[in-house]
Design a protein around this motif. Structure first.
Motif, PDB file in Angstrom:
ATOM      1  N   ASP A 153      45.883  48.405  41.546  1.00  0.00           N
ATOM      2  CA  ASP A 153      45.250  49.699  41.839  1.00  0.00           C
ATOM      3  C   ASP A 153      44.555  50.289  40.617  1.00  0.00           C
ATOM      4  N   GLU A 154      45.129  50.072  39.435  1.00  0.00           N
ATOM      5  CA  GLU A 154      44.474  50.566  38.216  1.00  0.00           C
ATOM      6  C   GLU A 154      43.157  49.844  37.971  1.00  0.00           C
ATOM      7  N   GLY A 155      43.105  48.561  38.281  1.00  0.00           N
ATOM      8  CA  GLY A 155      41.856  47.832  38.152  1.00  0.00           C
ATOM      9  C   GLY A 155      40.806  48.309  39.132  1.00  0.00           C
ATOM     10  N   VAL A 156      41.254  48.610  40.350  1.00  0.00           N
ATOM     11  CA  VAL A 156      40.323  49.088  41.385  1.00  0.00           C
ATOM     12  C   VAL A 156      39.603  50.356  40.920  1.00  0.00           C
ATOM     13  N   LYS A 157      40.321  51.221  40.213  1.00  0.00           N
ATOM     14  CA  LYS A 157      39.709  52.460  39.721  1.00  0.00           C
ATOM     15  C   LYS A 157      38.535  52.187  38.782  1.00  0.00           C
ATOM     16  N   LEU A 158      38.556  51.026  38.128  1.00  0.00           N
ATOM     17  CA  LEU A 158      37.481  50.652  37.205  1.00  0.00           C
ATOM     18  C   LEU A 158      36.521  49.644  37.836  1.00  0.00           C
ATOM     19  N   GLY A 159      36.754  49.337  39.114  1.00  0.00           N
ATOM     20  CA  GLY A 159      35.845  48.450  39.828  1.00  0.00           C
ATOM     21  C   GLY A 159      36.069  46.976  39.575  1.00  0.00           C
ATOM     22  N   ILE A 160      37.251  46.601  39.090  1.00  0.00           N
ATOM     23  CA  ILE A 160      37.545  45.188  38.854  1.00  0.00           C
ATOM     24  C   ILE A 160      38.851  44.794  39.527  1.00  0.00           C
ATOM     25  N   TYR A 161      38.959  43.511  39.848  1.00  0.00           N
ATOM     26  CA  TYR A 161      40.110  42.971  40.566  1.00  0.00           C
ATOM     27  C   TYR A 161      40.638  41.752  39.812  1.00  0.00           C
ATOM     28  N   PRO A 162      41.949  41.520  39.855  1.00  0.00           N
ATOM     29  CA  PRO A 162      42.516  40.415  39.079  1.00  0.00           C
ATOM     30  C   PRO A 162      42.704  39.147  39.899  1.00  0.00           C
ATOM     31  N   PHE A 163      43.096  38.092  39.207  1.00  0.00           N
ATOM     32  CA  PHE A 163      43.749  36.952  39.822  1.00  0.00           C
ATOM     33  C   PHE A 163      45.253  37.225  39.766  1.00  0.00           C
ATOM     34  N   VAL A 164      45.968  36.912  40.840  1.00  0.00           N
ATOM     35  CA  VAL A 164      47.421  37.098  40.874  1.00  0.00           C
ATOM     36  C   VAL A 164      48.065  35.744  41.116  1.00  0.00           C
ATOM     37  N   LEU A 165      48.892  35.307  40.164  1.00  0.00           N
ATOM     38  CA  LEU A 165      49.566  34.014  40.281  1.00  0.00           C
ATOM     39  C   LEU A 165      51.035  34.249  40.599  1.00  0.00           C
ATOM     40  N   SER A 166      51.487  33.684  41.715  1.00  0.00           N
ATOM     41  CA  SER A 166      52.804  34.005  42.254  1.00  0.00           C
ATOM     42  C   SER A 166      53.560  32.738  42.639  1.00  0.00           C
ATOM     43  N   LEU A 167      54.883  32.870  42.736  1.00  0.00           N
ATOM     44  CA  LEU A 167      55.734  31.785  43.218  1.00  0.00           C
ATOM     45  C   LEU A 167      55.975  31.970  44.708  1.00  0.00           C
ATOM     46  N   VAL A 168      55.732  30.909  45.482  1.00  0.00           N
ATOM     47  CA  VAL A 168      55.918  30.970  46.924  1.00  0.00           C
ATOM     48  C   VAL A 168      57.324  30.561  47.316  1.00  0.00           C
ATOM     49  N   ASP A 169      57.846  29.495  46.674  1.00  0.00           N
ATOM     50  CA  ASP A 169      59.175  28.999  47.021  1.00  0.00           C
ATOM     51  C   ASP A 169      59.771  28.248  45.846  1.00  0.00           C
ATOM     52  N   ASN A 170      61.013  27.799  46.009  1.00  0.00           N
ATOM     53  CA  ASN A 170      61.713  27.121  44.923  1.00  0.00           C
ATOM     54  C   ASN A 170      61.290  25.671  44.744  1.00  0.00           C
ATOM     55  N   GLU A 171      60.320  25.225  45.537  1.00  0.00           N
ATOM     56  CA  GLU A 171      59.736  23.896  45.337  1.00  0.00           C
ATOM     57  C   GLU A 171      58.532  23.962  44.399  1.00  0.00           C
ATOM     58  N   LEU A 172      58.372  25.094  43.753  1.00  0.00           N
ATOM     59  CA  LEU A 172      57.277  25.349  42.818  1.00  0.00           C
ATOM     60  C   LEU A 172      55.909  25.339  43.485  1.00  0.00           C
ATOM     61  N   ASN A 173      55.881  25.677  44.770  1.00  0.00           N
ATOM     62  CA  ASN A 173      54.595  25.954  45.406  1.00  0.00           C
ATOM     63  C   ASN A 173      54.121  27.318  44.918  1.00  0.00           C
ATOM     64  N   GLU A 174      52.855  27.389  44.568  1.00  0.00           N
ATOM     65  CA  GLU A 174      52.294  28.563  43.909  1.00  0.00           C
ATOM     66  C   GLU A 174      51.162  29.153  44.735  1.00  0.00           C
ATOM     67  N   ALA A 175      50.931  30.429  44.557  1.00  0.00           N
ATOM     68  CA  ALA A 175      49.780  31.088  45.174  1.00  0.00           C
ATOM     69  C   ALA A 175      48.879  31.642  44.087  1.00  0.00           C
ATOM     70  N   PHE A 176      47.590  31.378  44.216  1.00  0.00           N
ATOM     71  CA  PHE A 176      46.558  31.919  43.338  1.00  0.00           C
ATOM     72  C   PHE A 176      45.713  32.839  44.210  1.00  0.00           C
ATOM     73  N   SER A 177      45.978  34.144  44.131  1.00  0.00           N
ATOM     74  CA  SER A 177      45.353  35.117  45.023  1.00  0.00           C
ATOM     75  C   SER A 177      44.223  35.858  44.307  1.00  0.00           C
ATOM     76  N   TYR A 178      43.159  36.156  45.046  1.00  0.00           N
ATOM     77  CA  TYR A 178      42.052  36.883  44.445  1.00  0.00           C
ATOM     78  C   TYR A 178      41.314  37.677  45.513  1.00  0.00           C
ATOM     79  N   SER A 179      40.540  38.636  45.066  1.00  0.00           N
ATOM     80  CA  SER A 179      39.807  39.525  45.959  1.00  0.00           C
ATOM     81  C   SER A 179      38.473  38.904  46.370  1.00  0.00           C
ATOM     82  N   THR A 180      37.964  39.362  47.505  1.00  0.00           N
ATOM     83  CA  THR A 180      36.603  38.966  47.889  1.00  0.00           C
ATOM     84  C   THR A 180      35.562  39.557  46.947  1.00  0.00           C
ATOM     85  N   THR A 181      35.963  40.582  46.194  1.00  0.00           N
ATOM     86  CA  THR A 181      35.072  41.192  45.196  1.00  0.00           C
ATOM     87  C   THR A 181      35.336  40.536  43.847  1.00  0.00           C
ATOM     88  N   LEU A 182      34.385  39.732  43.374  1.00  0.00           N
ATOM     89  CA  LEU A 182      34.526  39.004  42.117  1.00  0.00           C
ATOM     90  C   LEU A 182      33.366  39.332  41.192  1.00  0.00           C
TER      91      LEU A 182
END
Length: 275
Positions: free
Chosen positions: A92-121
């Protein structure tokens, strides 16, 4: 007791085209019986495993700037997460400045990962996303939100806007988080990486030393960027490649005459073997 060698990947061990030369593979792997070999990287498990195919790694890997410690066979040693509520506030702090991040997250204990990003790049992010076009762990959202277990939140933009964003996020969370603002060596922009306060390569080195049972006095590390400084301060010998950031070279015990594209790490290791 064996010597330990831990190297950063991008702009240190990997060439600029993200390859590892046959020469570097040969020299690095020649140490596998006589030393403990490891890596410390901002990269995810999946990408790291791809890059290191055919490379000996005997120590748990320090991944995602230290937010994840895991072995090559997917045994999780340690994790440091940013929770969903905090992650959403950072977005939300980035949105105030008009920028969006990449978010890297853990999906499960098998080390499956999520790389999430906005349609606004922005342009810098668009170039990065092109590199991930064939990856099945990328997720695009019109309304980007954090997941439950987030390794790190990464903004790419010009330095001035990231300085303002860091100031704003620090006003909310202070020292509860870790902030790494550093230049991107080849794209002409900066990264602002936001992590759990104990997610860094220095804490990662401590976790790996406990898991692998090695002596920090036998440790040599290789790096090029500001997120490597913490492990430089812990190691007995800190080695910067020739293309390292100037502030990183100042913290190094040794500055190599060769860059990552000139196999600097391997040349150093070969010289050690030859006395």
């Amino acid at each position: 007791m064996k010597n330990i060698y831990i190297t950063d990947l991008d702009h240190t061990f990997l060439r600029s085209d993200l390859s590892v030369s046959d020469y570097t593979k040969k020299i690095w792997n020649s140490y596998e019986n006589d030393a403990i070999l490891g890596i410390a990287t901002a990269r995810t498990y999946k990408k790291t495993a791809q890059f290191l195919e055919g490379i000996s790694v005997s120590a748990p890997m320090i991944l995602l700037d230290g937010a994840l410690i895991a072995t090559m066979d997917k045994k999780i040693i340690d994790t440091k997460f940013v929770d969903k509520e905090t992650g959403d506030a950072i977005i939300d702090e980035g949105v105030k400045l008009g920028i969006y991040p990449f978010v890297l997250s853990l999906v499960d204990n098998e080390l499956n990962e999520a790389f999430s990003y906005s349609t606004t790049l922005n342009g810098y992010q668009s170039e990065i996303i092109k590199r991930y076009s064939n990856d099945n762990h990328t997720h695009e959202f019109k309304s980007l939100r954090a997941m439950e277990n987030n390794f790190k939140i990464v903004y790419m933009a010009d330095e001035d806007i990231l300085i303002e964003l860091e100031k704003n996020i620090k006003a909310l969370f202070g020292e509860e988080l870790k902030y790494i603002l550093a230049p991107e060596a080849y794209m002409g922009c900066h990264f602002l990486t936001i992590l759990h306060k104990d997610a860094d390569k220095a804490h990662g080195i401590q976790s790996v030393s406990e898991a692998a049972g090695f002596d920090l006095n036998k440790l040599t590390v290789f790096g090029d960027n500001y997120n490597d400084i913490g492990m430089f301060e812990l190691a007995n010998s800190a080695v910067a490649v020739a293309n390292a950031q100037e502030g990183v070279k100042e913290k190094a015990d040794i500055v190599l005459p060769h860059t990552n594209d000139e196999d600097g790490v391997a040349r150093y290791l070969e010289a050690l073997k030859n006395g």
